[in-house]
Design a protein around this motif. Structure first.
Motif, PDB file in Angstrom:
ATOM      1  N   LYS A  49      -4.628  -6.349   4.622  1.00  0.00           N
ATOM      2  CA  LYS A  49      -4.331  -6.317   2.902  1.00  0.00           C
ATOM      3  C   LYS A  49      -3.196  -5.491   2.963  1.00  0.00           C
ATOM      4  CE  LYS A  49      -5.955  -4.314  -1.437  1.00  0.00           C
ATOM      5  NZ  LYS A  49      -4.602  -3.986  -1.834  1.00  0.00           N
ATOM      6  N   CYS A  50      -2.762  -4.354   3.724  1.00  0.00           N
ATOM      7  CA  CYS A  50      -1.717  -3.455   3.776  1.00  0.00           C
ATOM      8  C   CYS A  50      -0.605  -4.425   4.219  1.00  0.00           C
ATOM      9  CB  CYS A  50      -1.757  -2.356   4.623  1.00  0.00           C
ATOM     10  SG  CYS A  50      -2.934  -1.198   4.018  1.00  0.00           S
ATOM     11  N   PHE A  51      -0.515  -5.190   5.178  1.00  0.00           N
ATOM     12  CA  PHE A  51       0.361  -6.180   5.648  1.00  0.00           C
ATOM     13  C   PHE A  51       0.738  -6.891   4.731  1.00  0.00           C
ATOM     14  CE2 PHE A  51       2.340  -9.604   7.986  1.00  0.00           C
ATOM     15  CZ  PHE A  51       2.956  -8.891   9.012  1.00  0.00           C
ATOM     16  N   ALA A  52      -0.065  -7.788   3.802  1.00  0.00           N
ATOM     17  CA  ALA A  52       0.253  -8.739   2.885  1.00  0.00           C
ATOM     18  C   ALA A  52       0.770  -7.935   1.613  1.00  0.00           C
ATOM     19  CB  ALA A  52      -1.218  -9.549   2.479  1.00  0.00           C
ATOM     20  N   ASP A  53       0.442  -6.679   1.264  1.00  0.00           N
ATOM     21  CA  ASP A  53       1.022  -5.911   0.001  1.00  0.00           C
ATOM     22  C   ASP A  53       2.493  -5.711   0.547  1.00  0.00           C
ATOM     23  OD1 ASP A  53      -1.436  -6.092  -1.364  1.00  0.00           O
ATOM     24  OD2 ASP A  53      -2.077  -3.990  -0.933  1.00  0.00           O
ATOM     25  N   ALA A  54       2.639  -5.227   1.586  1.00  0.00           N
ATOM     26  CA  ALA A  54       4.030  -4.749   1.770  1.00  0.00           C
ATOM     27  C   ALA A  54       5.019  -6.065   2.085  1.00  0.00           C
ATOM     28  CB  ALA A  54       3.970  -4.144   3.317  1.00  0.00           C
ATOM     29  N   MET A  55       4.513  -7.174   2.465  1.00  0.00           N
ATOM     30  CA  MET A  55       5.477  -8.301   2.359  1.00  0.00           C
ATOM     31  C   MET A  55       5.571  -8.862   1.174  1.00  0.00           C
ATOM     32  SD  MET A  55       3.951 -10.872   5.581  1.00  0.00           S
ATOM     33  CE  MET A  55       4.982 -12.289   4.754  1.00  0.00           C
ATOM     34  N   ALA A  56       4.685  -8.670   0.127  1.00  0.00           N
ATOM     35  CA  ALA A  56       4.771  -8.966  -1.431  1.00  0.00           C
ATOM     36  C   ALA A  56       5.849  -8.122  -1.921  1.00  0.00           C
ATOM     37  CB  ALA A  56       3.496  -9.122  -2.124  1.00  0.00           C
ATOM     38  N   CYS A  57       5.861  -6.731  -1.590  1.00  0.00           N
ATOM     39  CA  CYS A  57       6.823  -5.865  -2.033  1.00  0.00           C
ATOM     40  C   CYS A  57       8.155  -6.294  -1.491  1.00  0.00           C
ATOM     41  CB  CYS A  57       6.506  -4.458  -1.589  1.00  0.00           C
ATOM     42  SG  CYS A  57       7.519  -3.195  -1.613  1.00  0.00           S
ATOM     43  N   LEU A  58       8.099  -6.634  -0.412  1.00  0.00           N
ATOM     44  CA  LEU A  58       9.466  -6.831   0.030  1.00  0.00           C
ATOM     45  C   LEU A  58      10.136  -8.237  -0.705  1.00  0.00           C
ATOM     46  CD1 LEU A  58       9.291  -6.097   3.856  1.00  0.00           C
ATOM     47  CD2 LEU A  58      10.887  -5.113   2.310  1.00  0.00           C
ATOM     48  N   LEU A  59       9.183  -9.179  -1.058  1.00  0.00           N
ATOM     49  CA  LEU A  59       9.539 -10.498  -1.531  1.00  0.00           C
ATOM     50  C   LEU A  59       9.931 -10.170  -2.925  1.00  0.00           C
ATOM     51  CD1 LEU A  59       6.988 -12.885   0.010  1.00  0.00           C
ATOM     52  CD2 LEU A  59       9.282 -12.795   0.419  1.00  0.00           C
ATOM     53  N   SER A  60       9.493  -9.240  -3.615  1.00  0.00           N
ATOM     54  CA  SER A  60      10.052  -8.558  -4.906  1.00  0.00           C
ATOM     55  C   SER A  60      10.734  -7.277  -4.888  1.00  0.00           C
ATOM     56  CB  SER A  60       8.811  -8.624  -5.846  1.00  0.00           C
ATOM     57  OG  SER A  60       9.105  -8.109  -7.059  1.00  0.00           O
ATOM     58  N   SER A  61      11.969  -7.479  -4.653  1.00  0.00           N
ATOM     59  CA  SER A  61      12.957  -6.081  -4.679  1.00  0.00           C
ATOM     60  C   SER A  61      12.711  -5.129  -5.737  1.00  0.00           C
ATOM     61  CB  SER A  61      14.347  -6.644  -4.717  1.00  0.00           C
ATOM     62  OG  SER A  61      14.573  -7.353  -3.435  1.00  0.00           O
ATOM     63  N   ALA A  62      12.623  -5.673  -6.868  1.00  0.00           N
ATOM     64  CA  ALA A  62      12.076  -4.771  -7.949  1.00  0.00           C
ATOM     65  C   ALA A  62      10.863  -3.848  -7.551  1.00  0.00           C
ATOM     66  CB  ALA A  62      11.915  -5.569  -9.085  1.00  0.00           C
ATOM     67  N   ARG A  63       9.918  -4.591  -7.219  1.00  0.00           N
ATOM     68  CA  ARG A  63       8.704  -3.784  -6.896  1.00  0.00           C
ATOM     69  C   ARG A  63       8.771  -2.989  -5.722  1.00  0.00           C
ATOM     70  NH1 ARG A  63       4.223  -7.657  -5.576  1.00  0.00           N
ATOM     71  NH2 ARG A  63       3.126  -5.866  -5.252  1.00  0.00           N
ATOM     72  N   CYS A  64       9.554  -3.335  -4.495  1.00  0.00           N
ATOM     73  CA  CYS A  64       9.689  -2.583  -3.236  1.00  0.00           C
ATOM     74  C   CYS A  64      10.734  -1.641  -3.712  1.00  0.00           C
ATOM     75  CB  CYS A  64      10.205  -3.477  -2.359  1.00  0.00           C
ATOM     76  SG  CYS A  64       9.957  -2.752  -0.657  1.00  0.00           S
ATOM     77  N   ASP A  65      11.601  -1.402  -4.247  1.00  0.00           N
ATOM     78  CA  ASP A  65      12.736  -0.366  -4.438  1.00  0.00           C
ATOM     79  C   ASP A  65      12.182   0.620  -5.479  1.00  0.00           C
ATOM     80  OD1 ASP A  65      14.053  -1.552  -2.597  1.00  0.00           O
ATOM     81  OD2 ASP A  65      15.580  -2.552  -4.002  1.00  0.00           O
TER      82      ASP A  65
END
Length: 466
Positions: free
Chosen positions: A450-466
């Motif tokens: 789950k943490c791996f998938a969440d972190a990937m999703a974050c990176l695929l959405s720059s607005a969410r990750c930054d």
């Protein structure tokens, strides 16, 4: 369990000049791994079956061992010494090579990235025979393919050397016309200057945390046997994902007004996995409770191997047969490593980049105080996350003439608690990706996924990750 059909002792090929009894002393770099568990890998090959395939593997192994003869010998205490060890070879020594069959799980069920019960994979890797054996091999016939299990005593050599042997063996088996043979290994332990102080420290029994600590009796090494419910899974970081990690870290550095850390695929991959691993542990609850009780200052640790062949004085040849790696120590506040988004990734990657810079700048002096750092890290409240393998080993290039492996697993991570790394074999975004193998109990694996998938999703959405 796998049913062993036949076991033979494969000796180095007698072609050319006969091999005589020889001893190869361990250096302090070998002694570092004297008490470590053996490294266990399994290579899965599709449609590689038949008596001819098995016979060729055995014959070509004998040819490869001619150049790597120390691995056919035994680890022993040097006669007349209290703590000096050596690899001792004498005519008649050889490597145990087992032929087995396994019907409890099919090839497709085992050669997968999905979480798989470790108990189903362990029968595919052989144990080291008693008496100081350094290498053991097992070819297991599966429904739909072949599993080649390789077990190596780490005190004999590091991953650079063991994969050099595997490529030499594969070249001998494939006998490809016009393809040059791999370079011969360099067998000369005098190339590495002696460090008696480190040798003595590394050969001593592994220390434990101070008496009275609530350590549950754990030694300063990893797990000695996998949990019966342990799972093994592989996660791929594509070339595109690695670039997104680098970009997110660079943007976070700019936001903080600090220079960006060293930006490489290894830093990005290790930082991402460490970030996910710490987040997953904290999601389990125990780490958070312990961290709160310590005032929120609990540190997270990561250890990964650094190759010192080019850094020793004098430098050691690339094809040196033995150990020439040392631990790269990384630490940072656990809460910051686990922080969501770019903050956690920046903390993890910056700490890793700093530790690499310490190794690069340190040169031979890096080894001063290394034992104290080992004790510090393994005396911490939680064992560090450690790393086995490297994408530089190119394990998916080990082709014995019947195609490249469909899957390669480092099964020993289930015993040590480490994560394995290799070049991505599928889903690598056109090459340049990294795959990570990890072994956890079912609940821990689900949290990590789950943490791996969440972190990937974050990176695929720059607005969410930054």
């Amino acid at each position: 369990m796998a049913r062993v059909l036949h076991t033979s002792l494969v000796a180095p090929s007698p072609a050319g000049t006969a091999l005589h009894e020889r001893s190869l002393p361990l250096t302090y770099l070998d002694a570092l791994w004297l008490h470590a568990p053996p490294v266990e890998r399994v290579f899965f090959y599709a449609d590689a079956t038949g008596d001819q395939v098995l016979s060729n593997l055995k014959d070509s192994l004998s040819q490869a061992l001619r150049a790597f003869y120390p691995l056919a010998g035994r680890l022993r205490l040097t006669p007349g010494t209290p703590n000096r060890y050596e690899l001792h070879y004498q005519p008649g020594d050889g490597v145990a090579f087992a032929i087995a069959e396994y019907h409890h799980a099919g090839f497709d069920e085992l050669a997968t990235d999905d979480p798989t019960e470790v108990a189903k994979i362990l029968p595919l890797v052989p144990a080291l025979p008693a008496g100081g054996a350094l290498l053991s091999l097992q070819a297991t016939v599966l429904r739909g393919g072949l599993a080649l299990g390789v077990t190596v005593h780490h005190a004999a050599c590091d991953g650079v050397s063991s994969t050099h042997l595997l490529r030499t063996w594969a070249w001998a088996a494939a006998a490809r016309a016009g393809e040059s043979a791999p370079e011969q290994p360099v067998i000369d332990r005098t190339l590495i200057r002696d460090r008696q102080d480190l040798y003595d420290a590394f050969t001593a029994p592994p220390p434990r945390p101070p008496s009275g600590d609530d350590d549950g009796g754990k030694p300063l090494v990893g797990i000695v046997s996998p949990d019966v419910q342990q799972l093994l899974a592989t996660f791929t970081l594509s070339k595109d994902l690695l670039q997104r990690i680098k970009d997110a870290v660079a943007r976070e550095a700019e936001r903080r007004g600090v220079p960006p850390p060293r930006s490489t695929s290894i830093v990005a991959a290790f930082g991402f996995v460490w970030h996910c691993h710490v987040r997953a542990k904290q999601a389990g609850g125990a780490s958070q409770a312990a961290d709160a009780s310590s005032g929120g200052n609990r540190r997270a640790y990561l250890l990964f191997p650094a190759d010192h062949r080019a850094r020793l004085d004098p430098p050691v040849p690339d094809k040196y047969l033995g150990n020439c790696v040392g631990p790269c120590f990384v630490s940072a506040p656990g809460q910051e490593v686990a922080a969501a988004g770019a903050h956690g990734l920046f903390t993890a990657c910056a700490a890793i980049a700093d530790s690499i810079d310490v190794v690069v700048r340190g040169g031979p002096g890096y080894w001063d105080g290394v034992m104290e750092r080992i004790i510090e890290v393994f005396s911490a409240a939680e064992l560090p996350l450690t790393v086995a393998g490297s994408p530089r080993f190119r394990v998916y290039d080990v082709d014995f003439g019947f195609g490249r492996p469909v899957k390669v697993d480092v099964v020993s991570v289930a015993r040590t608690g480490a994560v394995s790394v290799a070049e991505a074999h599928r889903g690598g975004g056109g090459g340049g990706g990294v795959e990570v193998g990890i072994s956890l109990p079912a609940e821990g694996m689900e949290r990590f996924r789950k943490c791996f998938a969440d972190a990937m999703a974050c990176l695929l959405s720059s607005a969410r990750c930054d």
